[in-house]
Design an enzyme around this catalytic site. Structure first.
Site, mmCIF file in Angstrom:
data_model
loop_
_atom_site.group_PDB
_atom_site.id
_atom_site.type_symbol
_atom_site.label_atom_id
_atom_site.label_comp_id
_atom_site.label_asym_id
_atom_site.label_seq_id
_atom_site.Cartn_x
_atom_site.Cartn_y
_atom_site.Cartn_z
ATOM 1 N N HIS A 10 0.848 -1.195 0.000
ATOM 2 C CA HIS A 10 0.000 0.000 0.000
ATOM 3 C C HIS A 10 0.879 1.239 0.000
ATOM 4 O O HIS A 10 2.101 1.158 0.087
ATOM 5 C CB HIS A 10 -0.967 -0.014 1.184
ATOM 6 N N ASP A 28 5.781 4.624 4.948
ATOM 7 C CA ASP A 28 6.757 3.674 5.509
ATOM 8 C C ASP A 28 6.896 2.417 4.639
ATOM 9 O O ASP A 28 7.740 1.565 4.913
ATOM 10 C CB ASP A 28 6.407 3.297 6.960
ATOM 11 N N HIS A 82 -7.296 -2.067 5.686
ATOM 12 C CA HIS A 82 -6.419 -1.049 6.275
ATOM 13 C C HIS A 82 -7.068 0.313 6.021
ATOM 14 O O HIS A 82 -8.157 0.386 5.473
ATOM 15 C CB HIS A 82 -5.036 -1.175 5.620
ATOM 16 N N ASP A 84 -0.237 -4.088 5.881
ATOM 17 C CA ASP A 84 -0.883 -3.604 7.104
ATOM 18 C C ASP A 84 -2.372 -3.978 7.057
ATOM 19 O O ASP A 84 -3.044 -3.742 6.046
ATOM 20 C CB ASP A 84 -0.764 -2.074 7.210
HETATM 21 ZN ZN LIG Z 1 2.968 0.495 7.812
HETATM 22 ZN ZN LIG Z 2 -0.145 1.465 6.526
#
Ligand SMILES: [Zn+2]
Ligand SMILES: [Zn+2]
Length: 306
Positions: free
Chosen positions: A63, A67, A141, A212
């Site tokens: 995604h 990060d 997410h 995530d």
């Molecule tokens: Zn993350």
């Molecule tokens: Zn994320």
């Protein structure tokens, strides 16, 4: 297959952990390298792990949170400095093309190798060849996020040496051909079908690498009966409500998915910056109460599924 964790921190870096990235070497013998996510500093982590940027074949982005992608422009540009960089394909959610093209254009970065970008819209079989198949499915997410399931093809069988020797078939390069299942005509006219000398095929390994997510049906579909599940565990169980609120999982969530899916092994990663390496044991203890065969990833941790 060999999996190397390059970054294991959630959200931002710490002195102990870099942000998300993991690298899959498809077979111990081949140089096929697939990267999953590319947080800031991933190329530096690859350097430490002695992995060549130029040999990367595919990058799968889960995604578009920073990060997981801020390492991409630097890595792509550095690759251009190597005249022998092989063609690269990047898969990711809608928007990944704009992110890559904009950052490379604004920084006047010239690509010296063919770069293909594939935007994923929904669950699908992303790629398949005679060695490996990779599927994706949409997780739960705060932004569109995909998880990946990699299935190795059945591995080459062993040869029935006793049968070969009983039939006086001479040892040599012929055995290699028979092992591949080829049909060979011998000098005396006898025809040998390699498959008649196989001792059964070994199933290939299956790995699920999730992005995530809070626990969801897609996680279960992707992780069903895999040899290795890589699952985020951003928080401890005491922060269950917060995890749910921000679209993440706890140690207990990850362990429950591993148990439901009857996986062989769970490795948790994407650990909140509130926990240092000294918290590893307590994080692991929460998982192992539910799913004993759990480990916690750390940067440059390597798992060999040979
Ligand atoms: Zn993350
Ligand atoms: Zn994320």
């Amino acid at each position: 297959m060999i999996l190397t964790f390059l970054g294991t921190s959630a959200g931002t870096i710490t002195t102990e952990r870099n942000v998300s990235a993991s690298l899959l070497q498809l077979t111990a013998r081949s140089n096929r390298l697939w990267l999953f996510d590319c947080g800031e500093g991933t190329q530096h982590q690859m350097l430490k792990a002695k992995i060549s940027l130029s040999k990367l074949e595919k990058i799968f982005i889960t995604h578009l949170h920073g990060d997981h992608i801020f390492g991409l422009p630097g890595l792509l540009a550095s690759r251009s400095l190597n005249q022998h960089a092989m063609p690269l394909t990047i898969y990711g959610p809608k928007g990944i093309r704009q992110f890559i093209e904009m950052t490379l254009n604004i920084s006047c970065s010239m690509m010296t190798y063919p770069l293909q970008i594939v935007e994923i819209e929904q669950a699908t079989t992303l790629y398949k060849d005679e060695q490996v198949t990779i599927y994706c499915d949409e997780l739960a997410h705060r932004v569109q996020c995909f998880g990946y399931r990699i299935e190795e093809a059945e591995r080459a069988p062993k040869l029935d040496i006793v049968k070969l020797q009983t039939e006086n078939i001479p040892v040599g390069s012929l055995y290699g051909e028979l092992k591949k299942g080829k049909i060979i005509t011998m000098p005396d006219g006898k025809i040998l079908d390699g498959k008649n000398y196989w001792l059964g095929k070994k199933p290939g390994f299956k790995i699920a690498i999730l992005g995530d997510t809070t626990p969801c049906d897609a996680s279960i579909r992707l992780a069903s009966e895999v040899d290795l599940l890589v699952h985020e565990a951003t928080f401890k169980h005491e922060l269950q409500e917060r995890a749910q609120l921000v679209g993440h999982s706890t140690t207990v969530d990850a362990a429950n998915i591993a148990k439901i899916c009857q996986v062989k092994r769970l490795i948790i990663t994407h650990i909140s910056t509130r926990y240092g390496l000294s918290d590893n044991e307590s994080l692991l203890a929460e998982c192992r109460q539910i799913f004993p065969h759990t480990d916690i990833a750390y940067d440059l941790f390597q798992v060999n599924l040979a």
